[in-house]
Design an enzyme around this catalytic site. Structure first.
Site, PDB file in Angstrom:
ATOM      1  N   HIS A  61       0.822  -1.213   0.000  1.00  0.00           N
ATOM      2  CA  HIS A  61       0.000   0.000   0.000  1.00  0.00           C
ATOM      3  C   HIS A  61       0.858   1.267   0.000  1.00  0.00           C
ATOM      4  CE1 HIS A  61      -3.459  -2.583   1.763  1.00  0.00           C
ATOM      5  NE2 HIS A  61      -3.542  -2.497   0.443  1.00  0.00           N
ATOM      6  N   GLU A 147      -6.131  -8.140   3.396  1.00  0.00           N
ATOM      7  CA  GLU A 147      -5.616  -9.306   4.141  1.00  0.00           C
ATOM      8  C   GLU A 147      -6.769 -10.083   4.771  1.00  0.00           C
ATOM      9  OE1 GLU A 147      -2.737  -8.527   7.281  1.00  0.00           O
ATOM     10  OE2 GLU A 147      -2.889 -10.612   7.971  1.00  0.00           O
ATOM     11  N   SER A 244      -2.916   2.031   4.358  1.00  0.00           N
ATOM     12  CA  SER A 244      -1.951   1.102   4.952  1.00  0.00           C
ATOM     13  C   SER A 244      -2.306   0.870   6.419  1.00  0.00           C
ATOM     14  CB  SER A 244      -0.543   1.694   4.834  1.00  0.00           C
ATOM     15  OG  SER A 244       0.351   0.981   5.658  1.00  0.00           O
ATOM     16  N   SER A 245      -2.761  -0.339   6.711  1.00  0.00           N
ATOM     17  CA  SER A 245      -3.215  -0.660   8.070  1.00  0.00           C
ATOM     18  C   SER A 245      -2.091  -0.461   9.080  1.00  0.00           C
ATOM     19  CB  SER A 245      -3.721  -2.106   8.098  1.00  0.00           C
ATOM     20  OG  SER A 245      -3.883  -2.556   9.410  1.00  0.00           O
TER      21      SER A 245
HETATM   22  C1  2E7 Z   1       1.064  -7.131   3.516  1.00  0.00           C
HETATM   23  C2  2E7 Z   1       0.597  -7.355   4.771  1.00  0.00           C
HETATM   24  O1  2E7 Z   1       1.087  -2.727   2.181  1.00  0.00           O
HETATM   25  P1  2E7 Z   1       0.935  -2.374   3.622  1.00  0.00           P
HETATM   26  O2  2E7 Z   1       0.760  -0.966   3.989  1.00  0.00           O
HETATM   27  O3  2E7 Z   1      -0.217  -3.310   4.176  1.00  0.00           O
HETATM   28  P2  2E7 Z   1      -1.231  -3.154   5.404  1.00  0.00           P
HETATM   29  O4  2E7 Z   1      -1.688  -4.557   5.635  1.00  0.00           O
HETATM   30  O5  2E7 Z   1      -0.510  -2.597   6.555  1.00  0.00           O
HETATM   31  O6  2E7 Z   1      -2.365  -2.294   4.939  1.00  0.00           O
HETATM   32  O7  2E7 Z   1       2.239  -2.851   4.417  1.00  0.00           O
HETATM   33  C3  2E7 Z   1       2.966  -4.003   4.130  1.00  0.00           C
HETATM   34  C4  2E7 Z   1       2.144  -5.216   4.339  1.00  0.00           C
HETATM   35  C5  2E7 Z   1       1.641  -5.496   5.581  1.00  0.00           C
HETATM   36  N1  2E7 Z   1       0.877  -6.558   5.781  1.00  0.00           N
HETATM   37  C6  2E7 Z   1       1.849  -6.029   3.307  1.00  0.00           C
HETATM   38 CL1  2E7 Z   1      -0.414  -8.672   5.055  1.00  0.00          CL
END
Ligand code: 2E7
Ligand code: F3S
Length: 344
Positions: A61, A147, A244-245
């Protein structure tokens, strides 16, 4: 916390009347091993198979990462039916995909590469094991996040129930409370999750789950570092995307740890200099999908206004690396680019 004082004076600002600003750089910050691997998969696939290479969903993200890969020939889509060519590789993002997406790709005869983070795949396996043992599964996570969609999609409809808050736990109506298991999203708030797990345990004493939780090492370490820095800061800047979580959780962590003036920004241009007026110390961190280049950009922008005194606050060391998918293992390493990290 080990506070490593780098004591680096950075200033593009001319004239000694510029205010001095202490910068505390959180470490670890930025790219995790799963993001490094996912970006490498796209870069290696482009080298090995040529452009275009299709990627389902943002590989991670971050718009800067996505547009850098687009410049090299990656084409991002949200769903497989947007892909008109059937002879080009398709890559699944680091967040994971429901089983039916893989089945759909196979039925279209797509050659696909799976960039799902191995720590997410581990949660998928946990879910499968619970299901095979006849357990109803409670997933702690955020509704609609890719996810969560991917993890719920490992099992038939109804096998997994999502809870987002402690309040949701009170409303659960399991078929058999002696046959329950819980799993979690990997990028949650460590503290919120602990409370939800406690509420599950209080309501369903027989529930089974992981030893601690499924939150990954990178999420935990980045939150720990922000927690240790935030109380000393007048303001904090978290570099990361709104979708982005893990980055959003860093922003919340900083606020809860005492730094109310915390902003999540995608690029340095978004820094609100007025909000830093009178600040003596600013903390900086970056989500797991944010390239170090963007942190450098933030320092560059701040140094146009302030005389910076930069220190690094390191709370953990990370040396985790994940292996690449077999099809790409013999490929030569990618020239450092997005996967390059700057120490500190
Ligand atoms: C995959 C997973 O892409 P991100 O910001 O994702 P999140 O899940 O935080 O929105 O960060 C890398 C990533 C983290 N967790 C990629 Cl399952
Ligand atoms: Fe994987 Fe955690 Fe990164 S789940 S992609 S190591 S933030």
């Amino acid at each position: 916390m080990t506070l490593v004082i780098v004591n680096q004076i950075r200033s593009d600002a001319v004239g000694s009347e510029r205010a001095e600003l202490n910068v505390l750089l959180c470490a670890p910050r930025g790219f995790c091993a799963g993001v490094d691997r996912a970006i490498q998969i796209v870069e290696l696939a482009l080298e090995k198979y040529g452009a275009p290479v299709y990627v389902r969903h943002e590989i991670v993200h971050n718009r800067f990462v996505v547009s850098s890969l687009e410049d090299k020939g990656a084409v991002f889509v949200e769903e497989l039916d947007e892909i008109e060519e059937d002879d080009r590789p398709v890559i699944f993002s680091a967040h994971g995909v429901p089983k039916d997406v893989k089945a759909d790709a196979a039925s279209r005869n797509f050659f696909f590469l799976d960039a799902t983070c191995p720590l997410v795949s581990k949660v998928h396996k946990e879910a499968e094991i619970h299901f095979k043992r006849g357990r109803e599964i409670i997933l702690i996570g955020h509704r609609g996040h890719p996810e969560v969609v991917g993890t719920m999609g490992q099992l038939p409809e109804g096998a997994v129930t999502l809870v987002e808050t402690v309040r949701d736990v009170a409303h659960l109506t399991p078929r058999d409370s002696s046959q329950l298991a819980w799993i979690s999203q990997t990028t949650l708030s460590v503290d919120d999750t602990r409370e939800i797990v406690a509420a599950l345990g209080a309501r369903f004493p027989a529930i089974v789950g992981p030893h601690k939780d499924d939150i990954c090492y990178a999420t935990t370490n980045r939150q720990d570092s922000v927690k240790s820095v935030a109380p000393q800061c007048d303001a904090m800047i978290i570099v990361g995307a709104p979708n982005s979580s893990n980055s959003q959780r860093l922003r919340e962590t900083a606020i809860r740890a005492g730094c109310r003036n915390t902003r999540l920004i995608q690029r340095a241009a978004e820094i609100d200099l007025a909000s830093l007026e009178g600040a003596r110390t600013v903390g900086i961190s970056a989500g797991a999908s944010a390239p170090e280049r963007l942190v450098e950009e933030v320092l560059e922008r701040l140094s146009e206004t302030f005389r910076l005194n930069v220190s690094t606050a390191r709370t953990a060391d990370e040396d985790i690396e994940f292996t690449l998918p077999r099809a790409l293992r013999d490929s030569r390493p990618v020239e450092p680019s997005l996967t390059e990290t700057i120490s500190g």
